[in-house]
Scaffold this motif. Sequence first.
Motif, PDB file in Angstrom:
ATOM      1  N   CYS A  47      -1.506   5.018  -1.566  1.00  0.00           N
ATOM      2  CA  CYS A  47      -2.868   5.043  -1.020  1.00  0.00           C
ATOM      3  C   CYS A  47      -2.917   4.646   0.453  1.00  0.00           C
ATOM      4  O   CYS A  47      -4.006   4.458   1.003  1.00  0.00           O
ATOM      5  CB  CYS A  47      -3.763   4.100  -1.824  1.00  0.00           C
ATOM      6  SG  CYS A  47      -3.847   4.499  -3.584  1.00  0.00           S
TER       7      CYS A  47
ATOM      8  N   HIS B 188      -6.083   4.157   3.236  1.00  0.00           N
ATOM      9  CA  HIS B 188      -6.315   2.850   3.859  1.00  0.00           C
ATOM     10  C   HIS B 188      -6.455   3.020   5.371  1.00  0.00           C
ATOM     11  O   HIS B 188      -7.354   2.449   5.990  1.00  0.00           O
ATOM     12  CB  HIS B 188      -5.166   1.908   3.515  1.00  0.00           C
ATOM     13  CG  HIS B 188      -5.173   0.626   4.264  1.00  0.00           C
ATOM     14  ND1 HIS B 188      -6.103  -0.371   4.028  1.00  0.00           N
ATOM     15  CD2 HIS B 188      -4.365   0.164   5.251  1.00  0.00           C
ATOM     16  CE1 HIS B 188      -5.864  -1.381   4.841  1.00  0.00           C
ATOM     17  NE2 HIS B 188      -4.813  -1.076   5.578  1.00  0.00           N
TER      18      HIS B 188
ATOM     19  N   PHE C  63     -10.500   5.491  -1.184  1.00  0.00           N
ATOM     20  CA  PHE C  63      -9.433   4.495  -1.244  1.00  0.00           C
ATOM     21  C   PHE C  63      -9.505   3.716  -2.558  1.00  0.00           C
ATOM     22  O   PHE C  63      -8.496   3.518  -3.232  1.00  0.00           O
ATOM     23  CB  PHE C  63      -9.530   3.545  -0.044  1.00  0.00           C
ATOM     24  CG  PHE C  63      -8.541   2.429  -0.081  1.00  0.00           C
ATOM     25  CD1 PHE C  63      -7.187   2.670   0.056  1.00  0.00           C
ATOM     26  CD2 PHE C  63      -8.966   1.122  -0.251  1.00  0.00           C
ATOM     27  CE1 PHE C  63      -6.264   1.626   0.015  1.00  0.00           C
ATOM     28  CE2 PHE C  63      -8.057   0.079  -0.286  1.00  0.00           C
ATOM     29  CZ  PHE C  63      -6.704   0.336  -0.156  1.00  0.00           C
TER      30      PHE C  63
ATOM     31  N   LEU D  40       0.819  -1.211   0.000  1.00  0.00           N
ATOM     32  CA  LEU D  40       0.000   0.000   0.000  1.00  0.00           C
ATOM     33  C   LEU D  40       0.854   1.263   0.000  1.00  0.00           C
ATOM     34  O   LEU D  40       0.472   2.271  -0.591  1.00  0.00           O
ATOM     35  CB  LEU D  40      -0.951  -0.002   1.195  1.00  0.00           C
ATOM     36  CG  LEU D  40      -2.125  -0.965   1.067  1.00  0.00           C
ATOM     37  CD1 LEU D  40      -2.880  -1.076   2.375  1.00  0.00           C
ATOM     38  CD2 LEU D  40      -3.049  -0.543  -0.058  1.00  0.00           C
TER      39      LEU D  40
ATOM     40  N   GLN E 284      -9.633   2.188   7.921  1.00  0.00           N
ATOM     41  CA  GLN E 284      -9.489   1.390   9.137  1.00  0.00           C
ATOM     42  C   GLN E 284      -9.950   2.160  10.372  1.00  0.00           C
ATOM     43  O   GLN E 284     -10.634   1.604  11.232  1.00  0.00           O
ATOM     44  CB  GLN E 284      -8.038   0.954   9.319  1.00  0.00           C
ATOM     45  CG  GLN E 284      -7.606  -0.119   8.366  1.00  0.00           C
ATOM     46  CD  GLN E 284      -6.198  -0.599   8.652  1.00  0.00           C
ATOM     47  OE1 GLN E 284      -5.313   0.170   9.009  1.00  0.00           O
ATOM     48  NE2 GLN E 284      -5.985  -1.881   8.494  1.00  0.00           N
TER      49      GLN E 284
END
Length: 65
Positions: free
Chosen positions: A19, A23, A46, A14, A27
């Motif tokens: 990105c 992410h 995302f 990632l 989360q």
Amino acid sequence: MSTVVEQDPVELMLKKTGCIELHYKVQECIAETNDWRMCQEKVKEFKTCMQKYVEQQRQKYAHVK
């Protein structure tokens, strides 16, 4: 004595996409709300970022067969 810290392969991937911050936002939203459905705007951001990365890679390697 040195400590070896293993990095999460998903996190490493990632980071390469650019990105990872989006992410983390997804989360965090899920952790705060306990309901991924309430985080759809962050999920869309995302997803858009990942799609852009994939398209850039596709163009970059389009000439490779």
